[in-house]
Structures are given as structure tokens and as C-alpha cells.
Design a protein around this motif. Structure first.
Motif, PDB file in Angstrom:
ATOM      1  N   ARG A   9       0.526  -1.504   0.152  1.00 25.48           N
ATOM      2  CA  ARG A   9      -0.368  -0.063  -0.171  1.00 25.48           C
ATOM      3  C   ARG A   9       0.887   1.510   0.105  1.00 25.48           C
ATOM      4  O   ARG A   9       1.085   2.243  -0.790  1.00 25.48           O
ATOM      5  CB  ARG A   9      -1.566  -0.318   1.139  1.00 25.48           C
ATOM      6  N   ILE A  10       1.882   1.386   1.112  1.00 25.34           N
ATOM      7  CA  ILE A  10       2.825   2.589   0.946  1.00 25.34           C
ATOM      8  C   ILE A  10       3.603   2.271  -0.300  1.00 25.34           C
ATOM      9  O   ILE A  10       3.909   4.117  -0.678  1.00 25.34           O
ATOM     10  CB  ILE A  10       3.642   2.032   1.960  1.00 25.34           C
TER      11      ILE A  10
ATOM     12  N   GLU B 122       1.282   4.248  -3.159  1.00 24.36           N
ATOM     13  CA  GLU B 122       1.308   5.263  -3.134  1.00 24.36           C
ATOM     14  C   GLU B 122       2.200   6.244  -3.493  1.00 24.36           C
ATOM     15  O   GLU B 122       2.668   7.595  -3.534  1.00 24.36           O
ATOM     16  CB  GLU B 122       0.221   5.477  -1.743  1.00 24.36           C
ATOM     17  N   MET B 123       3.543   5.532  -3.092  1.00 24.40           N
ATOM     18  CA  MET B 123       4.885   6.337  -3.285  1.00 24.40           C
ATOM     19  C   MET B 123       4.759   6.753  -4.618  1.00 24.40           C
ATOM     20  O   MET B 123       5.006   8.011  -5.044  1.00 24.40           O
ATOM     21  CB  MET B 123       5.805   5.438  -2.382  1.00 24.40           C
TER      22      MET B 123
ATOM     23  N   ARG C 242       2.926   9.246  -6.200  1.00 18.14           N
ATOM     24  CA  ARG C 242       3.128  10.688  -6.102  1.00 18.14           C
ATOM     25  C   ARG C 242       4.771  10.824  -6.369  1.00 18.14           C
ATOM     26  O   ARG C 242       5.178  11.963  -6.324  1.00 18.14           O
ATOM     27  CB  ARG C 242       3.118  10.927  -4.694  1.00 18.14           C
TER      28      ARG C 242
ATOM     29  N   PRO D 238       7.960  12.291  -8.461  1.00 20.61           N
ATOM     30  CA  PRO D 238       8.323  13.346  -9.424  1.00 20.61           C
ATOM     31  C   PRO D 238       8.145  12.708 -10.546  1.00 20.61           C
ATOM     32  O   PRO D 238       9.535  11.522 -10.594  1.00 20.61           O
ATOM     33  CB  PRO D 238       8.935  13.886  -8.866  1.00 20.61           C
TER      34      PRO D 238
ATOM     35  N   LYS E 176      16.740   2.832   0.321  1.00 22.35           N
ATOM     36  CA  LYS E 176      16.281   4.116   0.212  1.00 22.35           C
ATOM     37  C   LYS E 176      15.734   4.262  -1.220  1.00 22.35           C
ATOM     38  O   LYS E 176      16.181   3.807  -1.831  1.00 22.35           O
ATOM     39  CB  LYS E 176      17.509   4.599   0.146  1.00 22.35           C
TER      40      LYS E 176
ATOM     41  N   GLU F 168      14.760  12.147  -0.458  1.00 23.09           N
ATOM     42  CA  GLU F 168      15.080  10.713  -0.264  1.00 23.09           C
ATOM     43  C   GLU F 168      13.972  10.443   1.204  1.00 23.09           C
ATOM     44  O   GLU F 168      13.869  10.831   2.240  1.00 23.09           O
ATOM     45  CB  GLU F 168      16.688  10.820   0.290  1.00 23.09           C
ATOM     46  N   LEU F 169      13.331   9.041   0.608  1.00 21.38           N
ATOM     47  CA  LEU F 169      12.545   8.367   1.018  1.00 21.38           C
ATOM     48  C   LEU F 169      12.937   6.427   1.574  1.00 21.38           C
ATOM     49  O   LEU F 169      13.757   6.405   0.604  1.00 21.38           O
ATOM     50  CB  LEU F 169      10.967   7.697   0.264  1.00 21.38           C
ATOM     51  N   THR F 170      13.029   7.181   2.648  1.00 19.01           N
ATOM     52  CA  THR F 170      13.463   5.237   3.378  1.00 19.01           C
ATOM     53  C   THR F 170      12.196   5.105   4.255  1.00 19.01           C
ATOM     54  O   THR F 170      11.965   4.814   5.009  1.00 19.01           O
ATOM     55  CB  THR F 170      14.047   5.834   5.042  1.00 19.01           C
ATOM     56  N   LEU F 171      12.051   3.363   2.843  1.00 17.16           N
ATOM     57  CA  LEU F 171      10.783   2.693   3.463  1.00 17.16           C
ATOM     58  C   LEU F 171      11.538   1.411   4.464  1.00 17.16           C
ATOM     59  O   LEU F 171      12.489   1.286   4.258  1.00 17.16           O
ATOM     60  CB  LEU F 171      10.362   2.448   2.559  1.00 17.16           C
ATOM     61  N   ASN F 172      10.563   1.122   5.394  1.00 11.90           N
ATOM     62  CA  ASN F 172      10.747  -0.227   5.571  1.00 11.90           C
ATOM     63  C   ASN F 172      10.898  -1.781   5.154  1.00 11.90           C
ATOM     64  O   ASN F 172      10.184  -0.916   3.842  1.00 11.90           O
ATOM     65  CB  ASN F 172      10.207  -0.584   7.398  1.00 11.90           C
TER      66      ASN F 172
ATOM     67  N   LEU G   5       3.377  10.650   2.878  1.00 17.19           N
ATOM     68  CA  LEU G   5       2.889   8.856   3.503  1.00 17.19           C
ATOM     69  C   LEU G   5       3.800   8.726   4.742  1.00 17.19           C
ATOM     70  O   LEU G   5       3.372   7.089   4.544  1.00 17.19           O
ATOM     71  CB  LEU G   5       4.520   8.677   2.638  1.00 17.19           C
TER      72      LEU G   5
ATOM     73  N   VAL H  55       6.113   3.106   8.820  1.00 13.81           N
ATOM     74  CA  VAL H  55       6.546   2.481   7.203  1.00 13.81           C
ATOM     75  C   VAL H  55       7.994   3.304   7.447  1.00 13.81           C
ATOM     76  O   VAL H  55       8.876   2.785   6.529  1.00 13.81           O
ATOM     77  CB  VAL H  55       5.612   4.221   7.154  1.00 13.81           C
TER      78      VAL H  55
ATOM     79  N   HIS I 186      10.843   6.783   7.092  1.00 12.68           N
ATOM     80  CA  HIS I 186      10.927   8.340   6.584  1.00 12.68           C
ATOM     81  C   HIS I 186      11.423   9.001   5.956  1.00 12.68           C
ATOM     82  O   HIS I 186      11.148   8.465   5.090  1.00 12.68           O
ATOM     83  CB  HIS I 186      12.149   8.637   8.159  1.00 12.68           C
ATOM     84  N   ILE I 187      10.792  10.697   5.579  1.00 14.03           N
ATOM     85  CA  ILE I 187      11.031  11.237   4.163  1.00 14.03           C
ATOM     86  C   ILE I 187      11.770  12.367   4.812  1.00 14.03           C
ATOM     87  O   ILE I 187      11.850  13.020   6.075  1.00 14.03           O
ATOM     88  CB  ILE I 187       9.297  11.325   3.759  1.00 14.03           C
ATOM     89  N   TYR I 188      12.488  12.347   3.844  1.00 13.65           N
ATOM     90  CA  TYR I 188      13.507  13.496   3.845  1.00 13.65           C
ATOM     91  C   TYR I 188      13.051  14.889   2.506  1.00 13.65           C
ATOM     92  O   TYR I 188      13.480  13.384   1.503  1.00 13.65           O
ATOM     93  CB  TYR I 188      15.225  14.179   4.041  1.00 13.65           C
TER      94      TYR I 188
END
Lengths: 371, 371
Positions: free
Chosen positions: A72-73, A76-77, A80, A82, A98, A105-109, B274, B303, B305-307
Motif C-alpha cells: 500500500r505504501i 502510494e509512493m 506521488r 516526481p 532508500k 530521499e524517502l526511507t522505507l521499512n 507517506l 513506514v 522516514h522522508i526528507y
């Protein structure tokens, strides 16, 4: 694992495999999407153990590897992100995925990819090739007639009745039955066989296919069906059980044939339904014919009553009959010819709709007994 | 009663008045639409006693009269009617409404029109004229900031703060506040006054108006507001109570002004969200700025983290601040200018968004205290 790709292709792949993710996954790993970077190809996989989807897109791989992220995450990512190149890589001791784009930068589990139940690589079995357009047409014309009552699983399915000459697709909920026949582009089967596949799942899969002549490779094993396109592999579980002998309920003949405009009939049935709803209306509309007029009547103590006239061409003696209007509506929505035959035998015998000029399809409705 | 009309105009009128019908009407007559054929005009009325809508269309009247029919059924019917003239007339001892088209006929049960609570004919009060476009803009920019919690009714409303010079529309749910000001085309008021109208109802009414300069006549009595167009009269109940002194919460000044692209900020906030969702994320995103960069961070144990980095023009010293991302998202969705100012005073003081080049609007967000 490290690779980069475009947002568009990633989104296509994620949308496709997400259809196999159960929203109520009880085993945590099944809420995830498995992703594996191979040489210049990214493979995404999701499954709810009934349906499995694998989708492959071209990527620039720096380092091969695999991981599992929450579906799901990740979906959604992907929506979104770019435009422009996006880089994915694994880092950290409890490995995180990453996702880098621009300066952000997005960091996902992540979850352990070793735990993910991958789809079998190769399957042996009977083999068919259909066009994707053919598969989509089948789901449009047949799937809606299946039942949603899971207590009799075979009625929730579409029967594939396969012989070397043709494939027949059949669905019924015992109140109505839809049947479409067609020829496979190629067919390598050991012997005639019948398999039942879940109607809702077939409809879901159809949304991932194109409307055109592109081919769909189908392999049927004892317990599974594998559907393959250029980029996608879909595995469906075959529903166990013996499908009822559908040929026995289809009338071989008719006494009265009415020819009627699909649009005119559909509009009249829609209006008649206004006075067929409600507790006491029981969804019943009554049809009778007289020379060139089909009359539809409905009556509901709550709403009122309706009398509709539709121009028809009647061959044979008039046979009054009553139907649940919903079963008529469903079929009139999917038939695309201008006219349809309504073939009747007796007041209490099934009526059959056949699109005029389209021999491959029929739709049978069991009438309602009225006083 | 007997009249004939076209399907198109009837449908427009039925759609309009249907918005005033409660889906859970406890008084049977309120589940109905009142219809009255006058000389060459049909008047339709519906009300749930909070909101009343009256709509008039031209018809050919053979005999004047009135009746009440079930709104849901009548709406469904109007949508299904064929093109071409349609005749309506009352017949029978327990009067039924007959609807004739082509050779077909629908007979609808009716209710007693004497029991229907009609809208008052003339209202005295303060008077304003707005354009319909202005009213729609107001609902778009302000209504969403109202609360949906009915336990404090005035926060579910939009304040109309009316003086001879301008009208200010204000909505707040105490976490954020939207304020739009504008000039009426015409304004005849006894003295400055404040009235509160239900935000959801205003949005519903706006859907029935045009986007253009066509005028909207507004009459405000002690307890009701009347909105009038050529064909329509809408009566709204005024919400009782004293609206909080909203001017006191709007900062008069700012220490730091950031100028940022609405689209870039909206995209970054969407992505940051997110990692702000979930039980422990609490919807919080943290903003900090440095020269030409606004940094948005969010963190959720579930989830990741994001930057995010967004290009901004910063005037003043950086002020770190944290917001519930939903309140930012809501405003960025409705602001149509390219750029927006984000004005900050202190980490724990409200931030204010103002569209660049549009002085009439501001949107205030109360920050979140973080550790």
C-alpha cells in the motif's frame, strides 16, 4: 540492490501487482510487494495465495538484489513520485529501501525477501493462446453472471470448457447463465477438459490486459492456470469441484422469437424497474406481446405501477413471461449489437437472449412464477 | 393538475430540489417533492426544514393543481424518461400522478400537498447581491476549513461578517482558519452583522449555481437566509450562537516570509505524508528552512522516514515549525495562484498562507508542538 528507473514504468508495474495483494492479509509478508533487481530488469511480485502476479520492467541495475516493501505504501509512493530518474538502493543494518529523487530521499521499512512465496518458474500442462482482446470480451460478457455466494464456490467461477475445436466460457448463479464460445489462436491439450476459475479474479486480471490482438499465453496444470504476456505472469488457483451440466438447461429450440432493439428494451426495462423495486415489488416485471408490441408491466404498492410499450417483431404465438428485471438489465448492458432475439418456449421455461448477428453468445434467464 | 414539459428541464429542476431532501426523513411528507402547475410554470419544492429549495421551469399547463411525490422515485424516473414531450396529470380517487410518454404510462403514488411545508413567499431583511461565481469561490476557498463536529454547531458553519464596505467569510475548526473577503455588487444592510450558515449546505447550494457573473440575490432575516436566482429560491437556517472573535487569532505581522511554488510544496507535502501516517506518525510533518531550501521531514516507525527539499525564497530568520500535513494539503488544493507566501512568527505561533498576488484570502494553521 541498487537500480534506477522512470516513474511511469514503475507505476504501471506496481499498479498491476497490487491487484494481487489482499487488503486483509493475515500473513504480514503477503501485505508486501517482492522486488528483485536482476541484470537490467526489475521483477515485482505480489500474491494472496489465490492469485499471484509478477511484472517485469526495464531498469538500470547497479547491483542485483531483492527486498519486500509494504504494497500500500509503495503504491502510494509510486503515484506521488516526481517525473525524472529515481534511484532505489538498500542500506543499513536492518535493511531499509532508500528512494532518491531530486535532492530528496524517502526511507522505507522492508521485510525479509527470503520469506516471500514466489511464483513457480515453469509450469507444465495444457496450453492455449488467446488474444488479450478475446480474454477481455469473455470477462465482460460472462463474469457478471457468476454468483458471489462463496458457499457454493463453483458458481463463483467461470467454467472453461475446452476442446480442441473451441473454448466455451460459462457462468451461472442458477437464476441466469451466460455462455460465450470462441477459438483459441493455438491449442495444445491432452484431452477435453473443464476448469473453473474465479470470475471476480478473471475480471481483475482483464483490467491489466490490452483490448487488441496481443497474445495471451495460457498454461493449465492440475490445480493452477498461468496467464502470460510480454511483461506479466499471472497465476490463478483452479476452483475444485464438478461444474453442473450446463448444456442440459439450455433450450435446444424455441416457440416464439421476438426481435427487439437492445437500447429500446434496455430503456423500457430501466423505467419499469422503478415500479418493480421495494419489498412487495420483488423485482418482477411482466412481459407480454401482441403483434408488434412488447408490453412490460410492473407494480409496487409503495411506488405505483408502470406500463411500457416497446416495438418488436414477433414470430410465433405470444407467450407471457415474468423476469427479475435485474437479470435482464445485466445482459442488456453488455450486449453491443443493435438488436437482440428473445427466444421463448413457455411461460415457465427459461428465456434466451441472443445478440442478432452474433452466434457465439447466449444469455439464459429463468422466469419467475407469478399469480 | 395537468401539464407537459421536456425531460431536460424537468431533470434540472428535480436534481436541484433533491439536494434539500433528507435521505433519513422521519416525517413522510419531507421525503417528497411538492409540485405545483401554475399558469405555464411548474414549481418544485423540497425541504428538510434546515434547507429548502424551490425551482421553477416553464411548462405547458392544461390545468393548474399540486401534488407531492416521493423524491427518490421521481428523481430516478426523471433520469430514465425518454426524450420528447412528457405529460403529467392527476387521476383517480386516491389521486395518482400519471406520467405519459410515447405509448407508455407510469402511475406514481402521491402524498397530500396540503401537508407540505412550503417556503415563505416574501422575506424582509438585510439585502446583498453577489455574483454566483463569487459565491462558488467562497465555498471552494472557505467551507472546507469548517468542522464536521455537530456538538459545537457554530464551527460547522461559515461566518458571514457583513459591513457596508465588504463581506468576510470565515470558517475554522480551531486547528486552522480560512478567511476570504469580497465586495457585494449591492448591499443594503441596517448595521454591521454576523450570521453563521452551515458550511456543508453552502457547498451543496454552490453546485446549483453558475461560475459566471449572474447575480445571486441574498436576503437575511433574523433566523433565515434566502438566496435567489432566476429560477431558484433557497432558504437556509441561520446557525444560532456567537462566533468566536476570529480577528484575535490572525497574526498582524510576521517575522519570516517564505515564497514557494504551490505545486512544488503540494507535491512535497503529499510525499511527506507517506511517512506521517499511521498510529505513531500522528500526521506531523516538520518544516525547516535554510537559505533557498525548505526542508520537510516526516517519520513513522511503521513506514520509514522522508526528507524532502523544496526551493523557496526566504525573507527573515529560519523558524522551524511542525504542522498536521492534512491542514496544509487542504489549503494547497484550493489555492490557484502559482506561488504562496508562508508567513511565520514563532515555532509555536500560527503560520499563515497567503496566495501571492491575491490579498483577499488567507489561511491560518495552528502548529503542532513536537519534542
Amino acid at each position: 540492490m541498487e537500480f534506477s528507473c522512470s516513474r511511469g514504468e514503475l507505476l504501471e508495474a506496481v499498479n498491476a501487482v497490487s491487484r494481487a495483494v489482499s487488503s486483509r492479509a493475515t500473513i504480514p509478508i503477503l501485505s508486501g510487494i517482492y522486488m528483485e533487481a536482476l541484470d537490467d530488469v526489475l521483477r515485482l511480485v505480489a500474491t494472496d495465495m489465490e492469485l499471484g502476479i509478477e511484472y517485469t520492467i526495464p531498469v538500470k541495475t547497479v547491483q542485483t538484489g531483492s527486498t519486500v516493501v509494504n504494497a500500500r505504501i509503495f503504491n502510494e509512493m509510486a503515484r506521488r513520485l516526481p517525473e525524472g530518474p529515481i534511484t532505489f538502493y538498500i542500506s543499513g543494518e536492518t535493511p531499509a529501501l532508500k528512494v532518491r529523487y531530486h535532492g530528496s530521499e524517502l526511507t522505507l521499512n522492508t521485510m525479509n525477501p527470503q520469506e516471500f512465496p514466489l511464483l513457480p518458474a515453469i509450469l507444465d500442462g495444457d496450453h492455449l493462446i488467446l488474444t488479450q482482446g478475446q480474454f477481455k470480451e469473455m470477462t465482460r460478457l460472462v463474469c457478471f453472471a457468476a454468483s458471489t455466494d462463496e458457499s457454493r464456490p463453483w458458481f463463483t467461477g467461470v467454467l472453461w470448457d475446452i476442446s480442441p475445436e473451441e473454448v466455451r466460457w460459462v457462468a451461472t448463479d442458477t437464476h441466469r447463465l451466460a455462455l460465450l464460445s470462441g477459438q483459441a489462436t493455438e491449442s495444445v491439450i491432452q484431452q477435453n477438459r473443464q476448469v473453473i476459475l474465479h470470475a471476480k479474479t478473471l475480471s481483475d486480471v482483464a483490467r491489466l490486459l490490452s483490448d487488441d490482438e496481443a497474445s495471451l499465453q495460457i498454461t493449465i496444470t492440475r490445480s493452477q492456470a498461468l496467464l502470460e504476456t510480454d511483461r506479466m505472469r499471472v497465476i490463478l488457483r483452479i476452483i475444485e469441484g464438478q461444474y453442473p451440466k450446463y448444456q442440459q438447461v439450455i433450450p435446444r429450440d424455441y416457440k416464439t422469437r421476438m426481435t427487439v432493439s437492445v437500447k429500446a428494451l434496455a430503456d423500457s426495462v430501466d423505467r419499469a424497474s422503478l415500479a418493480a423495486i421495494g419489498k412487495e415489488g420483488s423485482n418482477i416485471i411482466k412481459l407480454s406481446s401482441d403483434k408488434n408490441t412488447l408490453t412490460i408491466r410492473a407494480n409496487s404498492p409503495e411506488v405505483g405501477h408502470i406500463y411500457e410499450e416497446v416495438f418488436v417483431d414477433v414470430g410465433g404465438d405470444p407467450i407471457p413471461i415474468a423476469f427479475n428485471y435485474r437479470y435482464l438489465q445485466d445482459a442488456l448492458k453488455v450486449i453491443t449489437t443493435d438488436d437482440v432475439y428473445m427466444d421463448l418456449t413457455a411461460t415457465l421455461a427459461p428465456g434466451v437472449l441472443r445478440p442478432v448477428g452474433e452466434e457465439r453468445y447466449l444469455y439464459l434467464i429463468v422466469p419467475v412464477r407469478t399469480v
